[in-house]
Design an enzyme around this catalytic site. Structure first.
Site, PDB file in Angstrom:
ATOM      1  CG  ASP A 240      -2.014  -0.969   1.160  1.00 30.12           C
ATOM      2  OD1 ASP A 240      -2.166  -1.540   0.301  1.00 30.12           O
ATOM      3  OD2 ASP A 240      -2.820  -0.978   2.225  1.00 30.12           O
TER       4      ASP A 240
ATOM      5  CE  LYS B 224      -6.912  -1.359  -0.293  1.00 26.68           C
ATOM      6  NZ  LYS B 224      -7.186  -2.505  -0.316  1.00 26.68           N
TER       7      LYS B 224
ATOM      8  N   GLY C 148      -4.982  -3.160   8.786  1.00 25.72           N
ATOM      9  CA  GLY C 148      -4.911  -1.960   9.527  1.00 25.72           C
ATOM     10  C   GLY C 148      -4.660  -2.084  10.996  1.00 25.72           C
TER      11      GLY C 148
ATOM     12  NE  ARG D 272      -2.853 -22.069  11.323  1.00 21.63           N
ATOM     13  CZ  ARG D 272      -1.748 -23.281  11.372  1.00 21.63           C
ATOM     14  NH1 ARG D 272      -1.959 -24.202  10.662  1.00 21.63           N
ATOM     15  NH2 ARG D 272      -0.434 -22.954  11.809  1.00 21.63           N
TER      16      ARG D 272
ATOM     17  N   GLY E 184      -2.909  -7.375   8.517  1.00 22.07           N
ATOM     18  CA  GLY E 184      -2.031  -7.387   9.856  1.00 22.07           C
ATOM     19  C   GLY E 184      -0.536  -7.881   9.638  1.00 22.07           C
TER      20      GLY E 184
ATOM     21  N   GLY F 141      -0.103  -3.705   4.133  1.00 22.35           N
ATOM     22  CA  GLY F 141      -0.644  -2.269   4.140  1.00 22.35           C
ATOM     23  C   GLY F 141       0.169  -1.246   5.019  1.00 22.35           C
ATOM     24  CB  SER F 142      -0.997   0.067   8.312  1.00 22.97           C
ATOM     25  OG  SER F 142      -2.404   0.259   7.743  1.00 22.97           O
TER      26      SER F 142
END
Length: 306
Positions: free
Chosen positions: A36, A93, A165, A177, A226, A247-248
């Site tokens: 991102d 997006k 995030g 999983r 995450g 991302g973050s």
């Protein structure tokens, strides 16, 4: 499932939007990291670090969580600036169900469109008809049924959702999983029980049968949500992911360029603990993050668009 979309009516013209072509474009990203970015400068850092593509957006998921409000498609000028800055593919997006945002992004020439739960949904009942587009789509999934429904709608890549995030990889682990376990279960079923399985998954029988025979999705399966450390990326690859969205976790850390390069290397050398130990040193502090277990139901982005 349609397999022939084209923007040229000539029968002799090359088909640019078939399922085969769009899925092939996604296959080219396999084994890589998609990052991102919110500026052209960040996009250059991602490219220099070895990212296979960047996701152009105005706010990373952690800022979307913190600031609230309605999150929409990014400004075309911002997307153009990122496309001009790098030579690697650029994704952007759209809100779930917002087919006009998708039309705009396709007209801009982005390489992939992500119909994303991170943005505020535009339609709580319907997703975009992705067969109507020549650009390939990425969609999220928390389980196999969700993944198959998105593929039926025309998605060329699936990413397990996780909780974007947060910097907490636990939900990404659960979703990956879960998808892999459900695929193995289909493989164990006799053929006559696949009809009921297809009904339970709310997916076409032929698609369910194909997965039972091949042991994998017919499209690339990445992971997201995450992932904040090289170890996170390596674990998700060992769990069966074919690539990683971050991302973050990069640009909310102390040393984005160093961490970005380390995550790329960890994705490549995910089964080499000595290399992973080496690249995990001296990265500075990771993003502080949020414990996903403390999120209220309304704050769980992965629940959107199922």
């Amino acid at each position: 499932m349609p397999d022939s979309q084209t923007s040229n009516s000539s029968t002799n013209a090359p088909v640019t939007g078939t399922a085969h072509v769009k899925r092939g474009m996604a296959e080219m990203l396999k084994g890589g990291v998609i990052m991102d970015v919110v500026t052209a400068e960040q996009a250059k850092i991602a490219e220099d670090a070895g990212a296979v593509a960047v996701m152009a957006l105005e706010r990373v998921p952690s800022d979307i969580r913190a600031q609230g409000g309605v999150s929409r498609m990014s400004d075309p000028d911002m997307i153009d600036s990122i496309m001009d800055a790098v030579s690697i593919p650029v994704m952007a997006k759209v809100r779930i169900g917002h087919f006009v945002e998708a039309q705009i992004l396709q007209s801009l020439g982005v390489d992939y469109v992500d119909e994303s739960e991170v943005l505020t949904p535009a339609d709580y009942a319907n997703h975009v008809d992705k067969w109507a587009f020549t650009v390939p789509f990425v969609c999220g999934a928390t389980n196999l049924g969700e993944a198959l429904r998105r593929i039926t709608e025309g998605a060329a890549m699936i990413r397990s959702k996780g909780e974007a995030g947060t910097g907490d990889v636990s939900n990404a682990t659960t979703h990956m999983r879960g998808i892999r376990t459900e695929i193995r279960r289909l493989q164990s079923l006799p053929t006559d029980e696949l009809y009921l399985a297809a009904k339970d998954l709310q997916a076409p029988y032929e698609l369910v049968k194909e997965i039972a025979e091949t042991g994998k999705l017919p499209v690339v399966l990445f992971t997201a949500g995450g992932i904040a450390t090289p170890a996170d990326a390596a674990m998700m690859m060992q769990l069966g992911a074919e690539g990683v969205f971050v991302g973050s976790g990069i640009f909310k850390s102390d040393n984005p360029a160093h961490r970005a390069a380390a995550i790329v290397k960890a994705t490549t050398f995910h089964d080499d603990p000595e290399t992973l130990a080496k690249i995990s040193r001296g990265l500075g502090e990771a993003m502080v993050g949020i414990n996903a277990g403390t999120l209220s139901q309304s704050d769980r982005l992965a629940e959107r668009g199922r």
